[in-house]
Design a protein around this motif. Structure first.
Motif, PDB file in Angstrom:
ATOM      1  N   LEU A  68       7.424 -10.841  -5.076  1.00  0.00           N
ATOM      2  CA  LEU A  68       8.141 -11.020  -3.811  1.00  0.00           C
ATOM      3  C   LEU A  68       8.859  -9.718  -3.425  1.00  0.00           C
ATOM      4  CD1 LEU A  68       8.639 -13.391  -1.914  1.00  0.00           C
ATOM      5  CD2 LEU A  68      10.641 -13.988  -3.264  1.00  0.00           C
ATOM      6  N   ALA A  69       9.525  -9.116  -4.407  1.00  0.00           N
ATOM      7  CA  ALA A  69      10.257  -7.869  -4.142  1.00  0.00           C
ATOM      8  C   ALA A  69       9.287  -6.766  -3.724  1.00  0.00           C
ATOM      9  CB  ALA A  69      11.029  -7.445  -5.390  1.00  0.00           C
ATOM     10  N   LYS A  70       8.146  -6.745  -4.385  1.00  0.00           N
ATOM     11  CA  LYS A  70       7.177  -5.686  -4.096  1.00  0.00           C
ATOM     12  C   LYS A  70       6.633  -5.829  -2.669  1.00  0.00           C
ATOM     13  CE  LYS A  70       2.744  -3.893  -5.505  1.00  0.00           C
ATOM     14  NZ  LYS A  70       1.916  -3.911  -4.348  1.00  0.00           N
ATOM     15  N   VAL A  71       6.302  -7.063  -2.309  1.00  0.00           N
ATOM     16  CA  VAL A  71       5.738  -7.280  -0.971  1.00  0.00           C
ATOM     17  C   VAL A  71       6.789  -6.947   0.100  1.00  0.00           C
ATOM     18  CG1 VAL A  71       4.772  -9.033   0.579  1.00  0.00           C
ATOM     19  CG2 VAL A  71       3.967  -8.886  -1.780  1.00  0.00           C
ATOM     20  N   GLN A  72       8.049  -7.258  -0.207  1.00  0.00           N
ATOM     21  CA  GLN A  72       9.118  -6.883   0.737  1.00  0.00           C
ATOM     22  C   GLN A  72       9.250  -5.371   0.845  1.00  0.00           C
ATOM     23  OE1 GLN A  72      12.499  -9.055  -0.811  1.00  0.00           O
ATOM     24  NE2 GLN A  72      12.472 -10.428   0.933  1.00  0.00           N
ATOM     25  N   ASP A  73       9.107  -4.688  -0.296  1.00  0.00           N
ATOM     26  CA  ASP A  73       9.162  -3.212  -0.262  1.00  0.00           C
ATOM     27  C   ASP A  73       8.100  -2.665   0.688  1.00  0.00           C
ATOM     28  OD1 ASP A  73      11.111  -3.140  -2.251  1.00  0.00           O
ATOM     29  OD2 ASP A  73       9.775  -2.373  -3.816  1.00  0.00           O
ATOM     30  N   GLU A  74       6.910  -3.271   0.659  1.00  0.00           N
ATOM     31  CA  GLU A  74       5.818  -2.760   1.507  1.00  0.00           C
ATOM     32  C   GLU A  74       6.205  -2.881   2.987  1.00  0.00           C
ATOM     33  OE1 GLU A  74       3.735  -1.200  -0.113  1.00  0.00           O
ATOM     34  OE2 GLU A  74       3.192  -2.236  -1.963  1.00  0.00           O
ATOM     35  N   ALA A  75       6.888  -3.972   3.317  1.00  0.00           N
ATOM     36  CA  ALA A  75       7.347  -4.122   4.712  1.00  0.00           C
ATOM     37  C   ALA A  75       8.310  -2.985   5.036  1.00  0.00           C
ATOM     38  CB  ALA A  75       8.025  -5.476   4.908  1.00  0.00           C
ATOM     39  N   GLY A  76       9.221  -2.693   4.104  1.00  0.00           N
ATOM     40  CA  GLY A  76      10.174  -1.592   4.307  1.00  0.00           C
ATOM     41  C   GLY A  76       9.443  -0.268   4.505  1.00  0.00           C
ATOM     42  N   HIS A  77       8.402  -0.034   3.698  1.00  0.00           N
ATOM     43  CA  HIS A  77       7.650   1.228   3.832  1.00  0.00           C
ATOM     44  C   HIS A  77       7.035   1.333   5.227  1.00  0.00           C
ATOM     45  CE1 HIS A  77       6.842   1.340  -0.816  1.00  0.00           C
ATOM     46  NE2 HIS A  77       8.121   1.337  -0.506  1.00  0.00           N
ATOM     47  N   GLY A  78       6.487   0.215   5.677  1.00  0.00           N
ATOM     48  CA  GLY A  78       5.894   0.205   7.018  1.00  0.00           C
ATOM     49  C   GLY A  78       6.956   0.579   8.052  1.00  0.00           C
ATOM     50  N   LEU A  79       8.147   0.024   7.890  1.00  0.00           N
ATOM     51  CA  LEU A  79       9.188   0.294   8.885  1.00  0.00           C
ATOM     52  C   LEU A  79       9.664   1.740   8.863  1.00  0.00           C
ATOM     53  CD1 LEU A  79      11.252  -3.039   8.842  1.00  0.00           C
ATOM     54  CD2 LEU A  79       9.256  -2.413  10.198  1.00  0.00           C
ATOM     55  N   TYR A  80       9.838   2.333   7.655  1.00  0.00           N
ATOM     56  CA  TYR A  80      10.236   3.765   7.659  1.00  0.00           C
ATOM     57  C   TYR A  80       9.177   4.583   8.377  1.00  0.00           C
ATOM     58  CZ  TYR A  80      12.286   2.652   2.937  1.00  0.00           C
ATOM     59  OH  TYR A  80      12.888   2.103   1.853  1.00  0.00           O
ATOM     60  N   LEU A  81       7.905   4.218   8.112  1.00  0.00           N
ATOM     61  CA  LEU A  81       6.824   5.027   8.670  1.00  0.00           C
ATOM     62  C   LEU A  81       6.706   4.834  10.177  1.00  0.00           C
ATOM     63  CD1 LEU A  81       4.308   4.621   5.738  1.00  0.00           C
ATOM     64  CD2 LEU A  81       5.272   6.779   6.535  1.00  0.00           C
ATOM     65  N   TYR A  82       6.932   3.611  10.664  1.00  0.00           N
ATOM     66  CA  TYR A  82       6.932   3.423  12.124  1.00  0.00           C
ATOM     67  C   TYR A  82       8.049   4.269  12.743  1.00  0.00           C
ATOM     68  CZ  TYR A  82       3.519  -0.417  12.004  1.00  0.00           C
ATOM     69  OH  TYR A  82       2.379  -1.162  11.849  1.00  0.00           O
ATOM     70  N   CYS A  83       9.215   4.320  12.069  1.00  0.00           N
ATOM     71  CA  CYS A  83      10.320   5.141  12.599  1.00  0.00           C
ATOM     72  C   CYS A  83       9.910   6.610  12.637  1.00  0.00           C
ATOM     73  CB  CYS A  83      11.580   5.008  11.737  1.00  0.00           C
ATOM     74  SG  CYS A  83      12.359   3.419  11.908  1.00  0.00           S
ATOM     75  N   ALA A  84       9.231   7.064  11.567  1.00  0.00           N
ATOM     76  CA  ALA A  84       8.793   8.472  11.556  1.00  0.00           C
ATOM     77  C   ALA A  84       7.817   8.717  12.706  1.00  0.00           C
ATOM     78  CB  ALA A  84       8.149   8.812  10.215  1.00  0.00           C
ATOM     79  N   ALA A  85       6.918   7.755  12.953  1.00  0.00           N
ATOM     80  CA  ALA A  85       5.951   7.921  14.054  1.00  0.00           C
ATOM     81  C   ALA A  85       6.678   7.937  15.398  1.00  0.00           C
ATOM     82  CB  ALA A  85       4.905   6.807  14.014  1.00  0.00           C
ATOM     83  N   GLU A  86       7.731   7.129  15.519  1.00  0.00           N
ATOM     84  CA  GLU A  86       8.456   7.062  16.799  1.00  0.00           C
ATOM     85  C   GLU A  86       9.098   8.396  17.167  1.00  0.00           C
ATOM     86  OE1 GLU A  86       9.804   2.610  17.938  1.00  0.00           O
ATOM     87  OE2 GLU A  86      10.819   3.419  16.174  1.00  0.00           O
ATOM     88  N   THR A  87       9.465   9.195  16.140  1.00  0.00           N
ATOM     89  CA  THR A  87      10.078  10.496  16.450  1.00  0.00           C
ATOM     90  C   THR A  87       9.072  11.435  17.127  1.00  0.00           C
ATOM     91  OG1 THR A  87       9.481  11.511  14.326  1.00  0.00           O
ATOM     92  CG2 THR A  87      11.596  10.339  14.404  1.00  0.00           C
ATOM     93  N   LEU A  88       7.787  11.034  17.132  1.00  0.00           N
ATOM     94  CA  LEU A  88       6.752  11.880  17.752  1.00  0.00           C
ATOM     95  C   LEU A  88       6.462  11.437  19.183  1.00  0.00           C
ATOM     96  CD1 LEU A  88       4.637  11.946  14.540  1.00  0.00           C
ATOM     97  CD2 LEU A  88       5.477  14.023  15.668  1.00  0.00           C
ATOM     98  N   GLY A  89       7.238  10.470  19.671  1.00  0.00           N
ATOM     99  CA  GLY A  89       7.110  10.089  21.081  1.00  0.00           C
ATOM    100  C   GLY A  89       6.177   8.928  21.339  1.00  0.00           C
TER     101      GLY A  89
END
Ligand code: ACO
Length: 311
Positions: A68-89
């Motif tokens: 459960l913790a691992k699958v939640q971590d993956e969601a977190g990873h997705g969110l950091y990466l979406y934020c990084a993509a958002e900085t590119l416009g």
């Protein structure tokens, strides 16, 4: 684009300076990053599906809590990466919609099913193992927000890999049936894991430019070889056999020789025809549609707050 600006940009990259969101960057650099970071983010999110499939059926409470913790971590990873993509416009909604209608890819590996508990161990061991092999060098990637996201992701990813290795170790050292399941999982996940690194260098469209820009730090074949070299001794320790009769230590090269995956299968999977592509996209589309009222509610609340009409 102005050649002087391009040359100045390249010398910043060559000097290992980080490029930050407000800095000037060539359009191709921006586009490549949006493609790679977006695909990476989608992979983290879609990657939750094969493992979440086993949360309710994990064999013990401890394994369930870890998964459960691992699958939640993956969601977190997705969110950091979406934020990084958002900085590119690009907005998260835009790239999500590109995933949902098939304009953007996610990792080939998540189009294979997890049929039993041994598969969950194999995913942690091999899939997360391959993911880290690719992501550790990306901590030094030239784009600041991507590099910083990778540093945190790699810490969590190494825990994921270890939990998988621990689960498969238990199966491999268990009853003959459990050992057979562990071997069967390795047989099915070996070549799809090798495919995660992308096509062989001669067929990699983006590697040369991406490496020049330090968006990628290694070629696909370099990382694939490193993964094989690291994983073979682990399989030996587990008493499992890598399903490749050509696998052989090559003293001259100082590396294992191994068989290439079936690249026609890879291209088939990334063009939408893998065993689970339809299910994975249907699940993401459903989650997006089911969450529509939440997004609408949040927007309405934000709008009320902005116009000062909140009671
Ligand atoms: N799955 C799906 N598509 C892939 C894969 C794969 N394993 N490997 C390559 N491709 C696609 C590329 O996206 C590209 O298609 P596109 O032009 O339509 O985007 C095409 O195949 C040709 O490949 P390359 O030119 O080699 O592509 P690239 O330089 O982007 O290299 C790689 C691919 C190595 C995956 C790179 O994008 C990368 O390092 N990405 C970051 C890591 C990542 O995304 N990991 C996700 C899985 S790990 C996890 O989520 C747990």
């Amino acid at each position: 684009e102005d050649p002087a600006k391009l040359a100045a940009f390249q010398s910043r990259i060559d000097a290992d300076e980080k490029i930050e969101p407000k800095d000037w960057m060539p359009e191709g650099y921006r586009k490549t990053l949006i493609r790679q970071i977006g695909q990476h983010a989608h992979s983290e999110i879609v990657g939750q599906l094969p493992e979440a499939n086993w949360i309710t059926r994990a064999p013990t409470l401890e394994r369930k809590a870890i998964l459960l913790a691992k699958v939640q971590d993956e969601a977190g990873h997705g969110l950091y990466l979406y934020c990084a993509a958002e900085t590119l416009g690009v907005s998260r909604d835009e790239i999500t919609e590109m995933l949902l209608d098939g304009r953007m890819k996610y990792s080939s590996i998540f189009n294979y099913p997890t049929l039993n508990w041994a598969d969950v161990g194999a995913v942690g061991w091999l899939v997360d193992g391959a993911a880290i092999m690719n992501q550790v060098p990306l901590q030094r990637t030239s784009y600041g927000p991507y590099s910083r996201a990778m540093i945190r992701i790699c810490k969590e990813e190494s825990f994921h890999q270890r939990q998988g290795y621990d689960a498969i170790r238990k199966m491999a050292g268990g009853t003959p049936d459990q050992k057979r399941m562990a071997q069967d999982a390795l047989n099915r996940f070996w070549y799809p894991s090798l495919m995660m690194f992308g096509p062989s260098d001669k067929d990699s469209v983006h590697s040369t430019q991406s490496m020049k820009w330090k968006i990628k730090m290694n070629t696909n074949d370099e990382l694939r070889q490193k993964f094989v070299d690291q994983t073979v001794p682990q399989a030996e320790y587990l008493g499992l056999t890598i399903p490749d009769p050509k696998l052989n230590w090559n003293d001259d090269r100082g590396h294992y020789d191994f068989s290439e995956p079936d690249w026609s299968e890879f291209f088939d999977v990334i063009s939408g025809n893998g065993p689970c592509n339809t299910d994975r996209l249907a699940a993401r589309n459903q989650a997006w549609d089911d969450g529509k009222w939440v997004r609408a509610g949040l927007m309405a609340h934000a709008e009320k707050k902005r116009s000062g009409t909140v009671a």
